[in-house]
Design an enzyme around this catalytic site. Structure first.
Site, PDB file in Angstrom:
ATOM      1  CE  LYS A 170      -2.343  -2.838  -0.510  1.00 14.04           C
ATOM      2  NZ  LYS A 170      -2.342  -4.300  -0.411  1.00 14.04           N
ATOM      3  N   GLY A 173       0.063 -14.886 -13.013  1.00 16.77           N
ATOM      4  CA  GLY A 173      -1.051 -14.913 -12.062  1.00 16.77           C
ATOM      5  C   GLY A 173      -1.733 -13.574 -11.945  1.00 16.77           C
ATOM      6  CB  ALA A 174      -4.585 -12.052 -13.399  1.00 17.18           C
ATOM      7  CB  ILE A 203      -0.303 -10.970  -4.887  1.00 14.83           C
ATOM      8  CG1 ILE A 203      -0.699 -11.113  -3.407  1.00 14.83           C
ATOM      9  CG2 ILE A 203       1.172 -10.609  -5.010  1.00 14.83           C
ATOM     10  CD1 ILE A 203       0.001 -12.218  -2.644  1.00 14.83           C
ATOM     11  CD  GLU A 238      -5.211 -16.163 -13.811  1.00 15.43           C
ATOM     12  OE1 GLU A 238      -4.490 -15.590 -12.984  1.00 15.43           O
ATOM     13  OE2 GLU A 238      -5.703 -17.296 -13.625  1.00 15.43           O
ATOM     14  CB  VAL A 255       3.462 -20.130 -17.126  1.00 16.63           C
ATOM     15  CG1 VAL A 255       4.981 -20.155 -17.032  1.00 16.63           C
ATOM     16  CG2 VAL A 255       2.976 -18.701 -17.343  1.00 16.63           C
ATOM     17  CB  ALA A 264      -4.360  -8.459   7.586  1.00 19.55           C
ATOM     18  CG  HIS A 267     -24.638  16.569  -1.963  1.00 14.14           C
ATOM     19  ND1 HIS A 267     -24.509  15.761  -3.069  1.00 14.14           N
ATOM     20  CD2 HIS A 267     -24.556  17.860  -2.406  1.00 14.14           C
ATOM     21  CE1 HIS A 267     -24.383  16.528  -4.148  1.00 14.14           C
ATOM     22  NE2 HIS A 267     -24.412  17.799  -3.779  1.00 14.14           N
TER      23      HIS A 267
HETATM   24  P1  FAD Z   1       1.408 -13.908   9.032  1.00 17.66           P
HETATM   25  O1  FAD Z   1       1.178 -12.471   8.884  1.00 17.66           O
HETATM   26  O2  FAD Z   1       2.038 -14.622   7.883  1.00 17.66           O
HETATM   27  O3  FAD Z   1       2.314 -14.110  10.325  1.00 17.66           O
HETATM   28  C1  FAD Z   1       2.813 -15.355  10.701  1.00 17.66           C
HETATM   29  C2  FAD Z   1       4.003 -15.137  11.597  1.00 17.66           C
HETATM   30  O4  FAD Z   1       4.323 -16.385  12.227  1.00 17.66           O
HETATM   31  C3  FAD Z   1       5.268 -14.723  10.838  1.00 17.66           C
HETATM   32  O5  FAD Z   1       5.777 -13.550  11.415  1.00 17.66           O
HETATM   33  C4  FAD Z   1       6.219 -15.903  11.009  1.00 17.66           C
HETATM   34  O6  FAD Z   1       7.584 -15.513  11.103  1.00 17.66           O
HETATM   35  C5  FAD Z   1       5.727 -16.502  12.320  1.00 17.66           C
HETATM   36  N1  FAD Z   1       6.029 -17.938  12.470  1.00 17.66           N
HETATM   37  C6  FAD Z   1       5.704 -18.921  11.602  1.00 17.66           C
HETATM   38  N2  FAD Z   1       6.063 -20.123  12.122  1.00 17.66           N
HETATM   39  C7  FAD Z   1       6.606 -19.877  13.331  1.00 17.66           C
HETATM   40  C8  FAD Z   1       7.168 -20.699  14.338  1.00 17.66           C
HETATM   41  N3  FAD Z   1       7.217 -22.038  14.225  1.00 17.66           N
HETATM   42  N4  FAD Z   1       7.659 -20.123  15.457  1.00 17.66           N
HETATM   43  C9  FAD Z   1       7.601 -18.768  15.605  1.00 17.66           C
HETATM   44  N5  FAD Z   1       7.092 -17.956  14.678  1.00 17.66           N
HETATM   45  C10 FAD Z   1       6.607 -18.487  13.567  1.00 17.66           C
HETATM   46  N6  FAD Z   1      -4.276  -8.858   3.495  1.00 17.66           N
HETATM   47  C11 FAD Z   1      -5.162  -7.866   3.672  1.00 17.66           C
HETATM   48  O7  FAD Z   1      -6.093  -8.026   4.469  1.00 17.66           O
HETATM   49  N7  FAD Z   1      -5.060  -6.689   2.983  1.00 17.66           N
HETATM   50  C12 FAD Z   1      -4.080  -6.472   2.086  1.00 17.66           C
HETATM   51  O8  FAD Z   1      -4.013  -5.400   1.487  1.00 17.66           O
HETATM   52  C13 FAD Z   1      -3.126  -7.503   1.864  1.00 17.66           C
HETATM   53  N8  FAD Z   1      -2.120  -7.335   0.980  1.00 17.66           N
HETATM   54  C14 FAD Z   1      -1.199  -8.334   0.821  1.00 17.66           C
HETATM   55  C15 FAD Z   1      -0.158  -8.149  -0.096  1.00 17.66           C
HETATM   56  C16 FAD Z   1       0.793  -9.133  -0.277  1.00 17.66           C
HETATM   57  C17 FAD Z   1       1.913  -8.927  -1.267  1.00 17.66           C
HETATM   58  C18 FAD Z   1       0.737 -10.328   0.506  1.00 17.66           C
HETATM   59  C19 FAD Z   1       1.787 -11.398   0.359  1.00 17.66           C
HETATM   60  C20 FAD Z   1      -0.294 -10.527   1.415  1.00 17.66           C
HETATM   61  C21 FAD Z   1      -1.271  -9.538   1.579  1.00 17.66           C
HETATM   62  N9  FAD Z   1      -2.329  -9.698   2.467  1.00 17.66           N
HETATM   63  C22 FAD Z   1      -3.261  -8.708   2.617  1.00 17.66           C
HETATM   64  C23 FAD Z   1      -2.510 -10.944   3.229  1.00 17.66           C
HETATM   65  C24 FAD Z   1      -2.024 -10.776   4.693  1.00 17.66           C
HETATM   66  O9  FAD Z   1      -0.679 -10.384   4.681  1.00 17.66           O
HETATM   67  C25 FAD Z   1      -2.193 -12.089   5.439  1.00 17.66           C
HETATM   68  O10 FAD Z   1      -3.519 -12.540   5.293  1.00 17.66           O
HETATM   69  C26 FAD Z   1      -1.900 -11.917   6.926  1.00 17.66           C
HETATM   70  O11 FAD Z   1      -0.576 -11.484   7.112  1.00 17.66           O
HETATM   71  C27 FAD Z   1      -2.108 -13.243   7.670  1.00 17.66           C
HETATM   72  O12 FAD Z   1      -1.833 -13.065   9.008  1.00 17.66           O
HETATM   73  P2  FAD Z   1      -1.370 -14.299   9.919  1.00 17.66           P
HETATM   74  O13 FAD Z   1      -1.265 -13.767  11.302  1.00 17.66           O
HETATM   75  O14 FAD Z   1      -2.223 -15.461   9.649  1.00 17.66           O
HETATM   76  O15 FAD Z   1       0.082 -14.715   9.361  1.00 17.66           O
END
Ligand code: FAD
Length: 465
Positions: free
Chosen positions: A50, A184-185, A188, A207, A241, A323, A452
């Site tokens: 973002k 991929g479309a 991301i 795609e 691909v 997230a 408005h």
């Molecule tokens: P994560 O954020 O992946 O966190 C997992 C954490 O666990 C990591 O820090 C990792 O190091 C830690 N971990 C893993 N295994 C272990 C272990 N055994 N011991 C200790 N630590 C460990 N979502 C949105 O809602 N809006 C967006 O705009 C958006 N944009 C995105 C853009 C991109 C390029 C990408 C890749 C993703 C995007 N997402 C977006 C998706 C979003 O990032 C994820 O859905 C979100 O981060 C998931 O949260 P989580 O807590 O499940 O996992």
């Protein structure tokens, strides 16, 4: 052995939200993080993309400055400066989490957590292998796994490792590529196509499916693709691909197009954006719950795994890789752990609507069912549309491209979905999310006064259509 009320594995949005919410409820929590606080979202996902989307927006505005009577004698873009700005934002947000987590009830362990059995986890030094001795062992009656996800890659005929970037790598580039082929479309791929197109990179998207963004209403997805095409992005849909090779410094992507012909795209860089896979580990076997490398950790409707007391939230359960979905699941699970005597019905809501947005320019967003889904499921519905070009604020902003599609039960009944594209579409869909959470009907929406002039009047126009 150190004892806690709750162990949380991973400090991404799911994990840190679970830990802070549980601590506020009086639970003694230990949270493990093997990398940077904030997880994928903060460090390599939502926030860095973002930051770049904002750069792209500023550049697009500068390109159309003359339409606003502002002379523009050209400008230069420096990716390395945009990257520094992004990295500063990430650092600031990481510090925010660092100040949030030190709660008297929270112990943060910067180590990799590994299951020894269903109620014991050992902390291993970061980067450890299977023979590295652990630092300590921990136990708790409840465990939340929030290990996130990793980028997927295609299995090609010839190995192509080192010939493509994933989203993390692309965000680390200091030099803007002249050309980028995106495989991929999905969300991301489309966000990066929109961003790097605005930066001036030549973009080609390949795609496999018939249309981009399969989770979005196909009508909206098609319109959004056409906007990007008008800006110079080339799409090859229904194309598979088959290989990537390197030739004289350039990358050559080979694919079979929809007519079965073999084609190639030459680009300076290739982005592999074919989705994400739940992050699972072999040591999950020691805990005994069911999981699958492709679909993630198996959970029930309360996000509990097949072993009682162990929960999996966020990307690692493969449900909704967003997230805010991870954060909502964290809250739901902690409520259940903190109030074990509450009946399931007290914790459940049948009106949970999880919205999603795609931060292309213009944005797209959705909540609830799409028109395609309603048709497939043979559900009676009404569809109302309104267009940005008829809205005063959109015209004033010079943002006339866009549409809102409002879906409801018949006779202006309960709203069941909204899909939109256009400036600030995510904000419009957020309003619908609030309405859907309160079971609002289209008839009731017509009675809600909207400021408005605002883009939110497009929603009102759709309700009145
Ligand atoms: P994560 O954020 O992946 O966190 C997992 C954490 O666990 C990591 O820090 C990792 O190091 C830690 N971990 C893993 N295994 C272990 C272990 N055994 N011991 C200790 N630590 C460990 N979502 C949105 O809602 N809006 C967006 O705009 C958006 N944009 C995105 C853009 C991109 C390029 C990408 C890749 C993703 C995007 N997402 C977006 C998706 C979003 O990032 C994820 O859905 C979100 O981060 C998931 O949260 P989580 O807590 O499940 O996992």
């Amino acid at each position: 052995m150190k004892e806690y009320d709750l162990m949380v594995i991973g400090a991404g949005p799911g994990g840190y939200r679970a830990a802070s919410y549980a601590a506020a409820k009086g639970l003694k929590v230990v949270i493990f993080e093997a990398s940077q606080l904030g997880g994928t979202c903060l460090n390599e996902g939502c926030i860095p993309t973002k930051c770049y989307a904002r750069n792209a927006e500023v550049m697009s505005l500068m390109k159309e400055a003359e339409a606003f009577g502002i002379s523009n004698n050209g400008f230069d873009f420096h990716l390395e400066i945009a990257k520094s700005r992004k990295d500063e934002v990430l650092q600031q947000l990481r510090s925010g989490i660092e100040t949030l987590l030190p709660h008297p009830n929270i112990t943060l362990v910067r180590a990799e957590a590994r299951f020894l059995d269903a109620h014991t986890v050992e902390a291993c030094p970061i980067g450890c292998d299977s023979v590295t001795p652990s630092l300590d062992s921990y136990t708790a009656p409840s465990i939340i796994i929030a290990t996130g996800s990793i980028p997927k890659k295609l299995h090609l005929e010839a190995p192509a490792d080192g010939l493509f970037l994933d989203s993390r790598d692309l965000l680390q580039l200091n030099r803007q590529p002249q050309s980028l082929c995106i495989i991929g479309a999905g969300v991301i791929g489309m966000e990066f196509a929109s961003i790097f197109n605005a930066f001036g990179t030549q973009i080609t998207v390949v795609e496999f499916l018939k249309e981009c963004l399969p989770a979005l209403d196909s009508d909206i997805a098609k319109r959004l693709r056409k906007v990007l095409e008008k800006r110079g992005v080339t799409f090859h849909l229904q194309s598979a691909v088959t290989g990537i090779k390197s030739e004289e410094g350039a990358k050559i992507v080979t694919f079979t197009d929809k007519k079965g012909r073999e084609q190639t795209v030459e680009a300076e860089q290739v982005l592999m954006a074919v989705g994400r896979a739940p992050r699972i580990f072999n040591h999950f076997q020691n805990a005994g719950f069911d999981y699958d490398a492709r679909t993630g950790i198996k959970v029930d409707d309360h996000f509990e795994t097949t072993v009682k007391g162990i929960y999996a939230i966020g990307d690692c359960n493969g449900r909704q890789m967003l997230a805010h979905a991870a954060e909502w699941q964290a809250k739901t699970v902690v409520d259940r752990i903190a109030n074990p005597h509450l009946l399931s019905e007290d914790l459940e809501k049948d009106t949970i609507a999880i919205p999603a947005a795609i931060f292309t320019a213009p944005e797209a967003a959705c909540v609830g069912k799409s028109e395609d889904q309603l048709k497939q499921e043979d559900i009676a519905y009404e569809c109302r549309k309104a267009f940005y070009r008829a809205n005063g604020k959109a015209l004033a902003m010079n943002e006339t491209e866009g549409m809102v599609k409002l879906l409801s039960k018949p006779d202006a009944g309960r709203i069941v979905g909204c899909h939109a594209y256009g400036a600030h579409a995510a904000d419009l869909v957020q309003e619908v999310t609030a309405l859907m959470s309160c079971n609002t009907t289209v008839a009731q929406l017509r009675d809600i006064v909207h400021i408005h002039p605002t883009l939110s009047e497009i929603l009102l126009a759709a309700a009145e259509a």
